[in-house]
Design a protein around this motif. Structure first.
Motif, PDB file in Angstrom:
ATOM      1  N   THR A  25       2.841  10.721   7.644  1.00  0.00           N
ATOM      2  CA  THR A  25       4.146  11.515   7.451  1.00  0.00           C
ATOM      3  C   THR A  25       4.930  11.242   6.022  1.00  0.00           C
ATOM      4  OG1 THR A  25       5.840  10.208   8.482  1.00  0.00           O
ATOM      5  CG2 THR A  25       4.712  11.549  10.044  1.00  0.00           C
ATOM      6  N   GLY A  26       4.487  10.222   5.486  1.00  0.00           N
ATOM      7  CA  GLY A  26       5.258   9.931   4.253  1.00  0.00           C
ATOM      8  C   GLY A  26       6.537   8.869   4.379  1.00  0.00           C
ATOM      9  N   MET A  76       0.818  -1.290  -0.052  1.00  0.00           N
ATOM     10  CA  MET A  76       0.216  -0.050  -0.110  1.00  0.00           C
ATOM     11  C   MET A  76       0.810   1.266  -0.157  1.00  0.00           C
ATOM     12  SD  MET A  76      -2.418  -2.216   0.766  1.00  0.00           S
ATOM     13  CE  MET A  76      -1.877  -2.680   2.310  1.00  0.00           C
ATOM     14  N   GLU A  77       2.116   1.357   0.726  1.00  0.00           N
ATOM     15  CA  GLU A  77       2.628   2.712   0.960  1.00  0.00           C
ATOM     16  C   GLU A  77       3.535   3.030  -0.322  1.00  0.00           C
ATOM     17  OE1 GLU A  77       5.620   2.895   4.016  1.00  0.00           O
ATOM     18  OE2 GLU A  77       6.215   0.756   3.846  1.00  0.00           O
ATOM     19  N   LEU A  78       3.680   2.112  -1.276  1.00  0.00           N
ATOM     20  CA  LEU A  78       4.361   2.096  -2.400  1.00  0.00           C
ATOM     21  C   LEU A  78       3.861   3.255  -3.521  1.00  0.00           C
ATOM     22  CD1 LEU A  78       6.464  -0.694  -3.187  1.00  0.00           C
ATOM     23  CD2 LEU A  78       6.793   1.068  -1.851  1.00  0.00           C
ATOM     24  N   ILE A  84       2.355   0.611   8.760  1.00  0.00           N
ATOM     25  CA  ILE A  84       2.748   1.896   7.880  1.00  0.00           C
ATOM     26  C   ILE A  84       1.912   2.928   8.250  1.00  0.00           C
ATOM     27  CG2 ILE A  84       3.674   0.551   5.807  1.00  0.00           C
ATOM     28  CD1 ILE A  84       0.827   1.004   4.472  1.00  0.00           C
ATOM     29  N   TYR A 124      -0.368   8.251  -1.015  1.00  0.00           N
ATOM     30  CA  TYR A 124       0.662   7.243  -1.392  1.00  0.00           C
ATOM     31  C   TYR A 124       1.045   6.959  -2.596  1.00  0.00           C
ATOM     32  CZ  TYR A 124       0.801   5.085   3.499  1.00  0.00           C
ATOM     33  OH  TYR A 124       1.077   4.589   4.685  1.00  0.00           O
ATOM     34  N   ARG A 164       3.517  10.877  -1.369  1.00  0.00           N
ATOM     35  CA  ARG A 164       3.287  11.807  -0.053  1.00  0.00           C
ATOM     36  C   ARG A 164       2.750  10.970   0.956  1.00  0.00           C
ATOM     37  NH1 ARG A 164       2.961  16.904  -2.790  1.00  0.00           N
ATOM     38  NH2 ARG A 164       1.865  17.786  -1.201  1.00  0.00           N
ATOM     39  N   SER A 165       2.649  11.679   1.928  1.00  0.00           N
ATOM     40  CA  SER A 165       1.976  10.961   3.251  1.00  0.00           C
ATOM     41  C   SER A 165       0.799  10.233   2.853  1.00  0.00           C
ATOM     42  CB  SER A 165       1.772  11.813   4.431  1.00  0.00           C
ATOM     43  OG  SER A 165       0.859  13.049   3.940  1.00  0.00           O
ATOM     44  N   GLY A 166       0.096   9.132   3.177  1.00  0.00           N
ATOM     45  CA  GLY A 166      -0.659   8.606   2.627  1.00  0.00           C
ATOM     46  C   GLY A 166      -2.229   9.170   2.858  1.00  0.00           C
ATOM     47  N   ILE A 167      -2.432   9.939   4.018  1.00  0.00           N
ATOM     48  CA  ILE A 167      -3.548  10.540   4.233  1.00  0.00           C
ATOM     49  C   ILE A 167      -3.856  11.714   3.370  1.00  0.00           C
ATOM     50  CG2 ILE A 167      -2.543  12.122   5.954  1.00  0.00           C
ATOM     51  CD1 ILE A 167      -4.825  11.850   7.740  1.00  0.00           C
ATOM     52  N   GLU A 168      -3.073  12.168   2.626  1.00  0.00           N
ATOM     53  CA  GLU A 168      -3.133  13.417   1.816  1.00  0.00           C
ATOM     54  C   GLU A 168      -4.142  13.094   0.716  1.00  0.00           C
ATOM     55  OE1 GLU A 168       0.326  15.910   0.751  1.00  0.00           O
ATOM     56  OE2 GLU A 168       1.164  15.000   2.323  1.00  0.00           O
ATOM     57  N   CYS A 173      -8.663   9.678   0.062  1.00  0.00           N
ATOM     58  CA  CYS A 173      -7.145   9.981   0.167  1.00  0.00           C
ATOM     59  C   CYS A 173      -6.233   9.376  -1.059  1.00  0.00           C
ATOM     60  CB  CYS A 173      -6.315   9.681   1.552  1.00  0.00           C
ATOM     61  SG  CYS A 173      -6.408   7.858   1.568  1.00  0.00           S
ATOM     62  N   SER A 227       4.198   6.104   7.855  1.00  0.00           N
ATOM     63  CA  SER A 227       3.970   6.762   6.391  1.00  0.00           C
ATOM     64  C   SER A 227       2.666   7.441   6.268  1.00  0.00           C
ATOM     65  CB  SER A 227       4.682   5.875   5.513  1.00  0.00           C
ATOM     66  OG  SER A 227       3.892   4.900   5.231  1.00  0.00           O
ATOM     67  N   TYR A 228       1.740   6.763   6.452  1.00  0.00           N
ATOM     68  CA  TYR A 228       0.487   7.343   6.511  1.00  0.00           C
ATOM     69  C   TYR A 228       0.138   8.777   6.996  1.00  0.00           C
ATOM     70  CZ  TYR A 228      -4.676   7.967   6.491  1.00  0.00           C
ATOM     71  OH  TYR A 228      -5.896   8.190   6.184  1.00  0.00           O
TER      72      TYR A 228
END
Lengths: 298, 333
Positions: free
Chosen positions: B185-186, A137-139, B179, A283, A287-291, A280, B182-183
């Motif tokens: 702050t990245g 997910m974070e990529l 994660i 990711y 950027r940060s995932g929440i954005e 959102c 990163s959620y």
């Protein structure tokens, strides 16, 4: 590009699950992942029940894959895993290296909970028999693009494109903790929260969602606007994570974007009424995932 | 195999403190994002690494290098270089999480010992045996999520040595599979070697109290009579269904000092102390107590007790001055 339906990450009653999949037979989804990924205590659906659903969906022309639990702690977790891997009919999605170990030689799917962060790792998994991988997910798009160049031939790429993001696993149950219940006597409180419990900051910002031992984003990851870009860089499958209501409409919106029946902004507008929390997409954009990125002007 | 004491070294003074106070092994990282404590001002360059390795090995101790983040395709060569440098420096073992690095290290340096990092998320023996069969992993560090009975079942079903976390900061999530950072702050432990990175932290005194924020997200708010700890994302106070509480975990430390005889009986190979980001004084105090405790338990396990004095000394350096047995004690879950 194909559409897949990810495993139901929440705990729903057996009737709800069966009704849900009765409808899926008619939806424009190509692949359906089935099974319990989060918690071994969830038992509304037994393995035989899952296999019954799987058979019906296969008859309806869907590719069925059995997803395996991400956090394997006990001997009984491994016993369940061995039964899934040895089912003899359907492929599996491995969500732990233990599953990769047992599925060696089968054409398995590398799930999003295996840390595939580079092309060499993907090559090693291909040598074990993997035919498809789901990007962690974070990529970002950028990292995916670089990895696609090194991707083993024949390897399919799937991207989690819609739903609350699974962000973490623990052996602690956060839903039971909310009710001051021990995990071993949790009263199955997850059944009352079919899309998780929203966790807010002390200034009322929706931040995370508690789903038993899994922690999710409160916001809904939504890449419907990126579908044509994904098609261009070679993503084969977009994954939609089931939600208790309106999953059919979500699938329909993605389908129109994939078929280019609707423009990206039209598809977004079509989907908007069915988002049950903020969107959102950070990711994907590195950027940060929440954005959530600003709307790009046409 | 006796129970080895594995201590953290964020810099050369900490490494010396660990060795001087009885660590069997020290673990360290290079000064970049190849390890999961990639904090500014921390870790080792080539020269200090060389000095540290000499200092430890001359005194008969082992030195382990943590290379436990996940390289992305374009940056992969940085991690490969780190493996080459470590082999050249003569470390006792590498602590790895990513399978592509395990393959490179096992093929290029077949005599170099490999440990599976806690960031490799191996909680069951099928996973551990996978790493053993393919890359010759000789030791695995287990995530802090298993009960003691579950740990024992792992030990019984693998030829790989098992290392457990004994003391220090407590991850409530499975390491390598979280994660949350990163959620918000990245940057996460997997990608950047950091959790809740300091550069994203803001402290703000407001009329409602002292607020800690991570990339703008409110993690906690403290009244004047409360101690404010480092704002790690999972240890903030949040609201769930109108109740405000530590929804994921309290600011507390893991302390398993009382479990040493049990670990010896089960055949655990090593105990790891967390805290490469902590001071040399922390390393000195914690190492001294654990050395004494392990020696006492080895001498006479039946009459071993974690003494109040030891517990008090560890209490002073614990996060929030609180202890827990974590998941080793099942009701924690």
């Amino acid at each position: 590009m194909k559409i897949s339906l990810g495993p139901i990450l929440y705990y729903w009653t057996k009737n709800s699950v069966q009704d849900f999949y009765d409808n899926v037979a008619d939806w424009p989804v190509d692949i359906v992942y089935l099974g319990e990924v989060v918690c071994s205590r969830r038992h509304e659906m037994r393995l035989d029940d899952w296999l019954n659903v799987a058979s019906k969906l296969a008859v309806a022309g869907k590719e069925v894959v059995l997803s395996t639990q991400a956090l394997l702690e006990s001997e009984s977790d491994l016993k369940t895993l061995r039964r899934l891997v040895g089912n003899g009919i359907f492929g599996i999605e491995a969500n732990d290296m233990g599953a990769v170990h047992l599925a060696k030689g089968q054409n398995f799917v590398v799930g999003p909970h295996i840390n595939t962060y580079n092309g060499d790792t993907l090559e090693i998994l291909a040598e074990q028999g993997a035919k498809r991988w789901v990007m962690p997910m974070e990529l970002s798009r950028h990292v995916l693009y670089e990895l696609m160049v090194k991707k083993p031939s024949g390897m399919e790429t799937e991207v989690f494109a819609y739903g609350r993001l699974p962000l973490a696993f623990s052996s602690r149950c956060f839903t039971a903790r909310r009710y001051n219940l021990p995990k071993d006597d949790c009263h199955f409180m997850c059944l009352q929260h079919p899309c998780g419990m929203t966790l807010k900051t002390r200034e009322n910002q929706s931040f995370l969602a508690l789903n038993g031992t899994q922690t999710q984003s409160a916001s809904i990851y939504n890449l419907i606007g990126e579908v044509s870009d994904m098609q261009q860089i070679g993503v084969d499958i977009v994954r939609i994570s089931p939600q208790p209501e309106h999953t059919a409409e979500v699938v329909a919106a993605f389908s129109t974007a994939i078929e280019h029946v609707a423009s990206a902004s039209e598809a977004k507008a079509k989907l908007a009424p069915y988002l049950f929390d903020e969107p959102c997409d950070g990711y994907w954009h590195g950027r940060s995932g929440i954005e959530q990125s600003m709307e790009t002007l046409p | 195999m006796s129970l080895e004491l594995v201590c953290p070294a964020g810099n050369l003074p900490a490494l010396k403190a660990a060795v001087d106070n009885g660590a069997d092994c020290v673990y360290f990282g290079f000064r970049n994002n190849t390890n999961a404590r990639a904090f500014s001002g921390l870790n080792f360059d080539a020269e200090t690494a060389k000095q540290g390795i000499s200092y430890a090995t001359e005194r008969g101790r082992k030195v382990l290098l943590a290379l436990n983040t996940f390289p992305q395709t374009a940056e992969w060569h940085t991690w490969r270089q780190a493996i080459d440098d470590a082999a050249e420096l003569g470390v006792s073992a590498l602590i790895l999480a990513d399978v592509s690095l395990m393959r490179y290290a096992s093929r290029t340096y077949p005599n170099l010992r490999l440990h599976l990092s806690v960031q490799g998320s191996a909680t069951n023996y099928e996973a551990i045996n996978f790493y053993h069969e393919h890359f010759g992993i000789q030791r695995a560090v287990l995530p802090r999520v298993l009960s003691l009975a579950q740990v024992e079942n792992v030990v019984k079903n693998t030829p790989v040595e098992i290392e457990l976390f004994g003391f220090g900061g407590l991850c409530v999530m499975v390491e390598g599979r979280c994660i949350l950072s990163s959620y918000a702050t990245g940057e996460s432990p997997n990608t950047a070697g950091v959790c809740s990175p300091a550069k994203a932290v803001r402290w703000q005194q407001t009329s409602a109290g002292l607020e800690s924020r991570l990339n703008g997200i409110l993690l906690d708010r403290y009244s004047s009579d409360e101690n404010a700890g480092y704002p790690t994302l999972c240890k903030g106070r949040f609201e769930v269904e109108d109740e405000t509480y530590y929804a994921l975990e309290e600011p507390t430390s893991l302390n398993t000092l009382e479990l040493i005889p049990e670990m010896l009986r089960m055949g655990i190979s090593a105990i790891k102390i967390e805290g490469r980001q902590r001071s040399p004084v922390y390393v000195e105090q914690v190492t001294r107590v654990w050395r004494a405790a392990i020696d006492a338990a080895k001498k006479d396990a039946a009459h071993y007790v974690a003494t109040p004095d030891w517990m008090a000394q560890l209490g002073k350096v614990s996060e929030g001055q609180q202890h827990t047995l974590g998941a080793y004690y099942r009701p924690w879950k």
